[in-house]
Design an enzyme around this catalytic site. Structure first.
Site, PDB file in Angstrom:
ATOM      1  CE  LYS A  51      -4.368  -1.722   1.655  1.00  0.00           C
ATOM      2  NZ  LYS A  51      -5.353  -1.803   2.727  1.00  0.00           N
TER       3      LYS A  51
ATOM      4  CE  LYS B  81      -6.148  -8.467  -1.481  1.00  0.00           C
ATOM      5  NZ  LYS B  81      -6.094  -8.190  -0.111  1.00  0.00           N
TER       6      LYS B  81
ATOM      7  CE  LYS C 171     -14.085  -3.923   0.825  1.00  0.00           C
ATOM      8  NZ  LYS C 171     -13.897  -3.561   2.216  1.00  0.00           N
TER       9      LYS C 171
HETATM   10  P1  AMP Z   1     -11.298  -5.777   3.831  1.00  0.00           P
HETATM   11  O1  AMP Z   1     -12.326  -5.444   2.838  1.00  0.00           O
HETATM   12  O2  AMP Z   1      -9.921  -5.612   3.331  1.00  0.00           O
HETATM   13  O3  AMP Z   1     -11.562  -5.146   5.173  1.00  0.00           O
HETATM   14  O4  AMP Z   1     -11.436  -7.343   4.050  1.00  0.00           O
HETATM   15  C1  AMP Z   1     -12.489  -7.912   4.790  1.00  0.00           C
HETATM   16  C2  AMP Z   1     -12.299  -9.399   4.904  1.00  0.00           C
HETATM   17  O5  AMP Z   1     -12.398 -10.009   3.606  1.00  0.00           O
HETATM   18  C3  AMP Z   1     -10.924  -9.811   5.449  1.00  0.00           C
HETATM   19  O6  AMP Z   1     -11.091 -10.905   6.330  1.00  0.00           O
HETATM   20  C4  AMP Z   1     -10.162 -10.230   4.231  1.00  0.00           C
HETATM   21  O7  AMP Z   1      -9.167 -11.182   4.511  1.00  0.00           O
HETATM   22  C5  AMP Z   1     -11.263 -10.838   3.373  1.00  0.00           C
HETATM   23  N1  AMP Z   1     -10.920 -10.774   1.941  1.00  0.00           N
HETATM   24  C6  AMP Z   1     -10.670  -9.649   1.217  1.00  0.00           C
HETATM   25  N2  AMP Z   1     -10.389  -9.961  -0.064  1.00  0.00           N
HETATM   26  C7  AMP Z   1     -10.471 -11.323  -0.154  1.00  0.00           C
HETATM   27  C8  AMP Z   1     -10.294 -12.257  -1.225  1.00  0.00           C
HETATM   28  N3  AMP Z   1      -9.989 -11.846  -2.462  1.00  0.00           N
HETATM   29  N4  AMP Z   1     -10.446 -13.580  -0.958  1.00  0.00           N
HETATM   30  C9  AMP Z   1     -10.777 -14.005   0.300  1.00  0.00           C
HETATM   31  N5  AMP Z   1     -10.949 -13.171   1.345  1.00  0.00           N
HETATM   32  C10 AMP Z   1     -10.805 -11.839   1.144  1.00  0.00           C
END
Ligand code: AMP
Ligand code: TRP
Length: 355
Positions: A115, A217, A220
């Site tokens: 990041k 991966k 968002k």
């Molecule tokens: P965040 O949106 O970064 O706060 O992520 C929220 C949750 O979603 C966290 O537990 C991440 O590890 C999970 N997560 C985000 N992107 C992925 C992905 N591509 N595959 C699996 N889990 C994900």
């Protein structure tokens, strides 16, 4: 043996649209865990400031994640759902952890390196200290289990390091005050104030990849909306994105080995398995030998069947802002009472004056 009460904690940032990776990697697990555990699920609004300080719509994004939790089936009466900034003890403990953790530990975090990019000197101090706040989120409730996607593994290891260093550095004080709890770490029984938290990672969908590139991966922040399925996508959009998903020309194999070096194929099989609550092996037993022209429509139907009702329910819940805000307010009060209990002990352990 652990004398810590089992407690599940996890958090999701209110930034951008929730996607299938968030759902399968995290939220679906939150829902499953609530059956047999006490759970606290948090919209981590303070964390989102590390990516973007000035938000036009932080409040609505916070409500949208809350709506996604509720629409997916999390019960805010049996468990706790709230937004992080309401419980100031998270920030208080994060400060203490900033003094426990070492700069070197933070510098090694791959998410920080990604990041911050090349101009690391110019990244915010908040981005560097992000894992310290995450450790505080978990440990201010002395939570024992944390369901997350694979990408958060390193942050959870750091949480364990912080807990362990705090327990060691203050071991005498913890013993004098009678605040130590016995727990098993590996083969050893140790005493400490903070539990050494267990990550809950795994299953076929711990790391969902972009639909356009099996080496990245699903995220968002990907500029291409075709790379992800958003939880708010309608049925047509979901089908279209799956039909356009990148694949290779071969048929699906019958065994897991046949997915090696076929990241796009492996990803779609993992998505199917995650949605169908089965394993990749079982999906291959069913679809092995078939072309993507047959597998993709089956996957699209399954995705629509599972996701469209959540999207509808999210829209219904979002229309009642007062209800969503009340859930967060009530959750915040209950979380705050628990967090304050921990902090009274932490202040005593450290030797901060309090009434
Ligand atoms: P965040 O949106 O970064 O706060 O992520 C929220 C949750 O979603 C966290 O537990 C991440 O590890 C999970 N997560 C985000 N992107 C992925 C992905 N591509 N595959 C699996 N889990 C994900
Ligand atoms: N860092 C997590 C993510 O980006 C979000 C998060 C913040 C979190 N605090 C947490 C996850 C505590 C689990 C536990 O996905």
């Amino acid at each position: 043996m652990s004398a810590f009460k089992e407690l599940v904690f996890s958090g999701v940032q209110p930034t951008g649209n929730l996607h299938l990776g968030n759902y399968l990697g995290a939220i679906k697990k939150f829902v499953a865990l609530q059956e047999n555990n006490d759970c606290i699920y948090c919209v981590v609004d303070l964390h989102s400031l590390t990516a973007q300080l000035v938000h036009e719509d932080l409040k609505d994004q916070t409500r949208a994640i809350t709506a996604a939790f509720l629409a997916s089936g999390i019960d805010p009466r049996k468990h706790i759902v709230f937004n992080q900034s309401r419980v100031m003890q998270h920030a208080e403990l994060a400060w203490i952890f900033n003094c426990v953790a070492r700069i070197g530990w933070m510098n090694r975090m791959t998410q920080f390196k990604d990041k911050a990019g090349k101009d690391r000197e110019n990244a915010s101090l908040g981005l560097l200290a992000y894992p310290s706040l995450m450790a505080a989120d978990i440990l201010v409730y002395r939570a024992t289990h944390v369901p997350v996607g694979e990408d958060q593994k390193q942050h959870l290891e750091l949480t364990r390091d912080i807990a362990q260093k705090f327990n060691n550095d203050f071991s005498d004080r913890i013993r004098e005050l009678g605040l130590g709890v016995a727990m098993n770490v590996g083969d050893e029984t140790v005493h400490g104030f903070f539990p050494i938290t267990e990550p809950v990672i795994g299953g076929p969908a711990a790391r969902i990849m972009s639909l356009r590139d099996g080496s990245k991966k699903m995220s968002k922040s990907d500029p291409s909306d075709l790379s992800r399925i958003n939880l708010t996508d309608d049925a047509d959009t979901i089908s279209k994105k799956i039909k356009k998903a990148k694949t290779d020309p071969d048929a699906l194999p019958s065994e897991l080995d046949g997915l090696a070096k076929r990241p796009e194929a492996e990803n779609l099989v993992g998505i199917y398995a995650g949605l169908a609550e089965t394993s990749k092996e079982a999906v291959l037993r069913e679809f092995g030998g078939q072309q993507f022209s047959a597998f993709k429509p089956a996957l699209a139907d399954l995705a629509v069947e599972k996701l469209a009702p959540i999207a509808d329910e999210m829209r219904r819940i979002m229309a009642d802002t007062t209800h969503v805000d009340n859930v967060l307010k009530d959750g915040g009060q209950r979380a705050g009472a628990l967090a304050e209990q921990t902090m009274r002990s932490v202040r005593d352990i450290i030797g901060l004056l309090q009434d």
